[in-house]
Write an enzyme that holds these catalytic residues in place. Structure first.
Site, PDB file in Angstrom:
ATOM      1  N   ARG A  92       0.848  -1.192   0.000  1.00  0.00           N
ATOM      2  CA  ARG A  92       0.000   0.000   0.000  1.00  0.00           C
ATOM      3  C   ARG A  92       0.880   1.238   0.000  1.00  0.00           C
ATOM      4  NH1 ARG A  92      -3.489  -2.502  -1.685  1.00  0.00           N
ATOM      5  NH2 ARG A  92      -5.544  -2.971  -0.834  1.00  0.00           N
ATOM      6  N   GLU A  97      -3.918   7.265  -4.638  1.00  0.00           N
ATOM      7  CA  GLU A  97      -4.252   6.756  -5.980  1.00  0.00           C
ATOM      8  C   GLU A  97      -5.611   7.268  -6.451  1.00  0.00           C
ATOM      9  OE1 GLU A  97      -3.944   2.504  -5.747  1.00  0.00           O
ATOM     10  OE2 GLU A  97      -1.902   2.619  -4.993  1.00  0.00           O
ATOM     11  N   HIS A 113      -0.851   0.445 -10.065  1.00  0.00           N
ATOM     12  CA  HIS A 113      -1.516  -0.555  -9.200  1.00  0.00           C
ATOM     13  C   HIS A 113      -2.066  -1.735 -10.009  1.00  0.00           C
ATOM     14  CE1 HIS A 113      -3.724  -1.084  -5.104  1.00  0.00           C
ATOM     15  NE2 HIS A 113      -3.464  -2.257  -5.670  1.00  0.00           N
TER      16      HIS A 113
END
Ligand code: 8YV
Length: 326
Positions: free
Chosen positions: A234, A263, A281
């Protein structure tokens, strides 16, 4: 046991399409649009008994849905779901572990190789016509040879990364909440200690409060000028401004990141750095693996309302004794 067609399940409009279709076939699916719960009338809110989710499920959202019994979260990481609040209220939370482990570990190794050997930069060199016009891409100062990787978070994904690193001949150490008694890898009880002992730090830990900005300026300093940081966990685990400063100053050598603090926003200062490899991601983002993750959400919610135990309850709910089925 409930008649599934009478169970109202809230599903985000952009949810995994096949999983959404499967839920629609079985349940009374209600759309969760961008307006959030504002898009539902007070009466509709009363009716909702389940949420399929791939984003934020806050305590306030749970409190606004008095009939809520289960949150089927899409993804192994569930830091966006207030699981402690859910557990305290007797609401089940499930996630999607295991089915994405190998995919994410593959991505971590891909990212490590891209970063240490500057493969994206070399590819850009070719595409820009520079190979023919100017000559070969320069020899890389980085190599995996002789490296030792420190894994932050030796859980399922961390272990799958370790297995791959062994095959690549890379030494392995780790930092974890607890020492594992089933591995011979060197254990460090602090992150700074691990960073000081290795030259490659790979984050495979969950997000949330326990890891928030854990990789800070001191950890990066300890990793040192030959250091590589890989983050597949993360973005919140890294102090992003500190990382940008460390990359710009040469405090560490390079970074390969699949995740970011806010994000899909990626700071321009990070994008401008030549010594960073940045992915949007994509750790689990293959059709194959996302289908398996979506199916696991469907299977959990279906099991719950069919009188069968959910398959993958999160530890907070399992420990609190939240009922495994309705
Ligand atoms: C997905 C992930 O990108 O599983 C996780 O924790 O971060 C990824 O696999 C995410 O779940 C998509 O919502």
């Amino acid at each position: 046991m409930a008649d599934l067609k009478s169970v109202p399940v809230l599903v985000p409009v952009g949810f995994h399409a096949a999983a959404r279709a499967a839920l629609q076939e079985r349940f009374d699916v209600r759309d969760l649009t961008e307006t959030g719960l504002d898009g539902l009338s007070p009466a509709e809110r009363q009716e909702i008994r389940a949420i399929a989710s791939f984003g934020n499920v806050s305590a306030a959202m749970m409190d606004a849905l008095p009939g809520l019994q289960i949150i089927g979260s899409f993804g192994v990481g569930y830091d966006s779901v207030d699981a402690a609040h859910a557990a305290a209220k007797g609401i089940m939370v499930t996630n999607t572990p295991d089915v994405l482990t190998e995919e994410v570990a593959d991505t971590a190794l891909g990212l490590l190789l891209m970063t240490v050997r500057e493969l994206p930069q070399a590819e850009r060199h070719l595409r820009a016509g520079l190979w023919e016009a100017k000559g070969p891409y320069p020899l890389t100062t980085g190599t995996l040879r002789g490296r030792t990787a420190g894994i932050m978070g030796l859980g399922r994904i961390g272990m799958a990364i370790a297995r791959r690193l062994e095959a690549f001949g890379v030494g392995i150490a780790y930092y974890n909440r607890r020492r594992r008694d089933d591995v011979a890898y060197e254990y460090h009880d602090t992150l700074e200690g691990l960073a000081g002992a290795v030259d490659t730090l790979i984050i495979a830990a969950p997000g949330g409060a326990s890891t928030d900005k854990a990789v800070d300026a001191r950890v990066l300093e300890a990793l040192g000028p030959d250091g590589i940081l890989i983050n597949i966990g993360r973005g919140t685990t890294v102090d992003e401004p500190a990382l940008i400063a460390a990359l710009a100053a040469g405090t560490i050598k390079t970074a390969g990141l699949d995740v970011f603090e806010k994000e899909p926003h990626v700071p321009q200062a990070l994008i401008d750095l030549p010594n960073a490899v940045l992915l949007p991601h994509v750790g689990s983002a293959s059709l194959h693996t996302r289908a398996a993750m979506g199916q696991l959400v469907v299977d959990n919610v279906t099991a719950f309302f069919s009188g069968r135990d959910v398959l993958t309850p999160v530890p907070e709910c399992a420990k609190a004794g939240v009922p495994l089925h309705a």
